[in-house]
Design an enzyme around this catalytic site. Structure first.
Site, PDB file in Angstrom:
ATOM      1  N   TYR A  30     -73.016   7.323  -6.687  1.00 34.29           N
ATOM      2  CA  TYR A  30     -72.314   8.580  -6.954  1.00 34.29           C
ATOM      3  C   TYR A  30     -71.781   9.262  -5.690  1.00 34.29           C
ATOM      4  O   TYR A  30     -71.154  10.314  -5.772  1.00 34.29           O
ATOM      5  CB  TYR A  30     -73.259   9.556  -7.677  1.00 34.29           C
ATOM      6  CG  TYR A  30     -73.670   9.107  -9.052  1.00 34.29           C
ATOM      7  CD1 TYR A  30     -73.041   9.611 -10.184  1.00 34.29           C
ATOM      8  CD2 TYR A  30     -74.688   8.171  -9.230  1.00 34.29           C
ATOM      9  CE1 TYR A  30     -73.419   9.210 -11.454  1.00 34.29           C
ATOM     10  CE2 TYR A  30     -75.067   7.749 -10.498  1.00 34.29           C
ATOM     11  CZ  TYR A  30     -74.426   8.270 -11.599  1.00 34.29           C
ATOM     12  OH  TYR A  30     -74.792   7.857 -12.855  1.00 34.29           O
ATOM     13  N   GLY A  58     -79.516  12.238 -17.415  1.00 38.87           N
ATOM     14  CA  GLY A  58     -80.749  12.051 -18.180  1.00 38.87           C
ATOM     15  C   GLY A  58     -81.874  11.486 -17.328  1.00 38.87           C
ATOM     16  O   GLY A  58     -81.658  10.965 -16.224  1.00 38.87           O
ATOM     17  N   ASP A  72     -83.568   8.870 -17.760  1.00 41.49           N
ATOM     18  CA  ASP A  72     -83.751   7.422 -17.883  1.00 41.49           C
ATOM     19  C   ASP A  72     -83.588   6.669 -16.570  1.00 41.49           C
ATOM     20  O   ASP A  72     -83.995   5.518 -16.463  1.00 41.49           O
ATOM     21  CB  ASP A  72     -82.777   6.853 -18.920  1.00 41.49           C
ATOM     22  CG  ASP A  72     -81.331   7.220 -18.635  1.00 41.49           C
ATOM     23  OD1 ASP A  72     -81.078   8.394 -18.325  1.00 41.49           O
ATOM     24  OD2 ASP A  72     -80.459   6.335 -18.727  1.00 41.49           O
ATOM     25  N   ILE A  99     -81.573   6.492 -29.118  1.00 41.23           N
ATOM     26  CA  ILE A  99     -80.118   6.332 -28.972  1.00 41.23           C
ATOM     27  C   ILE A  99     -79.877   5.526 -27.708  1.00 41.23           C
ATOM     28  O   ILE A  99     -80.160   5.977 -26.603  1.00 41.23           O
ATOM     29  CB  ILE A  99     -79.402   7.692 -28.882  1.00 41.23           C
ATOM     30  CG1 ILE A  99     -79.666   8.517 -30.135  1.00 41.23           C
ATOM     31  CG2 ILE A  99     -77.908   7.490 -28.691  1.00 41.23           C
ATOM     32  CD1 ILE A  99     -79.079   9.909 -30.086  1.00 41.23           C
ATOM     33  N   ASP A 139     -67.123 -40.007 -24.390  1.00 43.06           N
ATOM     34  CA  ASP A 139     -66.286 -38.895 -23.929  1.00 43.06           C
ATOM     35  C   ASP A 139     -64.891 -39.397 -23.557  1.00 43.06           C
ATOM     36  O   ASP A 139     -64.495 -39.443 -22.409  1.00 43.06           O
ATOM     37  CB  ASP A 139     -66.955 -38.229 -22.712  1.00 43.06           C
ATOM     38  CG  ASP A 139     -66.206 -36.995 -22.234  1.00 43.06           C
ATOM     39  OD1 ASP A 139     -65.505 -36.378 -23.056  1.00 43.06           O
ATOM     40  OD2 ASP A 139     -66.335 -36.671 -21.039  1.00 43.06           O
TER      41      ASP A 139
END
Length: 344
Positions: free
Chosen positions: A60, A75, A77, A110, A190
């Site tokens: 950030y 949040g 988390d 969520i 093949d």
């Protein structure tokens, strides 16, 4: 969960959302279902959001120093896991001008990961699957692709995940439908013996149970006039790319090298095949990737590079180089020289 964070942020002042680009998200987790532009349009229309700005990295710092917010709202988390250090750095930067970190409690039940699982159960559309490989290549430096030859092996590719404490959950990005292993699964050599109709049934079987994009191993692509129909069929089904190798005559597995008779196609002929294939496709998302056999056939690095340049000019969306050597030196040398080529 994000709506709850926005409500908290509204109480603190003007709300600016730092929205991750696709590349930023893909650097530590899966590619988002919606593109950056689509997500931006949604967020801009959420009540309480005053401004949306681009966030180009998971770090950030750039946006924090540019806008110097009084508060950063996130949040809880990220207190553990791969973003723990990012959080600590953000708090330290905010402190430089007296900014504060506000962390509303994580909204349980969520999760974008759970949403991803549910969407995978629902499935996808040919158009979304077709476009996904180009999206991945545009935002990731390296993508992980694993072979599959039936629905069961494709499910293994689809669901395999590795938990990394630093980089987060890692998984495969795409499925490679191999002609070698599909031929082997049919008990056939093949040599392009398994026909297109049979291979298309395998494509459909895999697409029934997965959502990841597919790269189709197209062997030599057949004669140019037939190749155009193969391109249209694969594109219509939602296959993202076909790889064709620059050999002609009876196709033999490349790992035989010069131990068996193998004939490399002429540059002019193979370029014509690529060009016809590109003209046949309907969308800009479908990709034709040229596989160069020069190193396998001991024709040298110069021949491989000459062909790479010619195939790109003919319209190839990518180059695959093949080597039989047991170490990576030959491949790395090609990659180094390839970067010097003037791209189309």
């Amino acid at each position: 969960g994000h709506l709850n964070i926005i409500k908290v942020a509204q109480e603190l002042g003007e709300v600016m959302i730092g929205l991750f680009t696709d590349k930023a998200i893909a650097s530590y987790k899966r590619l988002p279902f919606m593109s950056y532009e689509q997500r931006k349009a949604v967020i801009e229309n959420v009540k309480g959001v005053d401004r949306v700005v681009m966030q180009e990295t998971p770090d950030y710092e750039a946006n924090l120093r540019k806008y110097k917010p009084d508060y950063m709202v996130h949040g809880t988390d990220w207190r553990e896991g791969p973003l723990k250090d990012v959080r600590a750095k953000a708090i330290a930067i905010l402190a430089e001008w007296g900014g504060q970190m506000v962390e509303p409690e994580y909204t349980k039940g969520i999760s974008s990961t759970e949403l991803h699982v549910h969407l995978r159960e629902i499935g996808t559309t040919p158009q979304l699957r077709l476009a996904k490989l180009r999206r991945l290549l545009s935002v990731k430096n390296i993508i992980r692709v694993s072979e599959a030859h039936n629905a069961l092996s494709a499910l293994i590719v689809e669901k395999t995940e590795v938990k990394d404490p630093v980089r987060g959950t890692q998984s495969f990005d795409a499925i490679w439908l191999s002609s070698l292993t599909e031929s082997t699964a049919h008990g056939r050599p093949d040599i392009e013996l398994v026909d297109l109709s049979s291979r298309l049934k395998t494509v459909n079987d895999i697409f029934e149970v997965t959502v990841k994009p597919m790269i189709f191993d197209g062997d030599t692509g057949g004669i140019a006039e037939h190749f155009t129909y193969t391109v249209r069929t694969l594109e219509r089904l939602g296959v993202s790319a076909i790889i064709i190798e620059d050999k002609t005559g009876l196709k033999m597995n490349s790992l035989f090298g010069t131990d068996v008779s193998q004939t490399q196609d002429s540059i002019e002929s193979f370029c014509n095949k690529i060009s016809l294939g590109k003209k046949a496709q309907v969308t800009n998302d479908f990709m034709i990737i040229a596989r160069i056999e020069s190193l396998i056939l001991k024709k040298g690095m110069d021949d491989a590079l000459t062909r790479a340049f010619a195939y790109m000019k003919a319209g190839a969306d990518g180059i695959m180089i093949h080597s039989k050597e047991k170490d990576q030196a030959e491949i790395l040398q090609f990659c180094k020289e390839y970067q010097k080529l003037e791209k189309k």
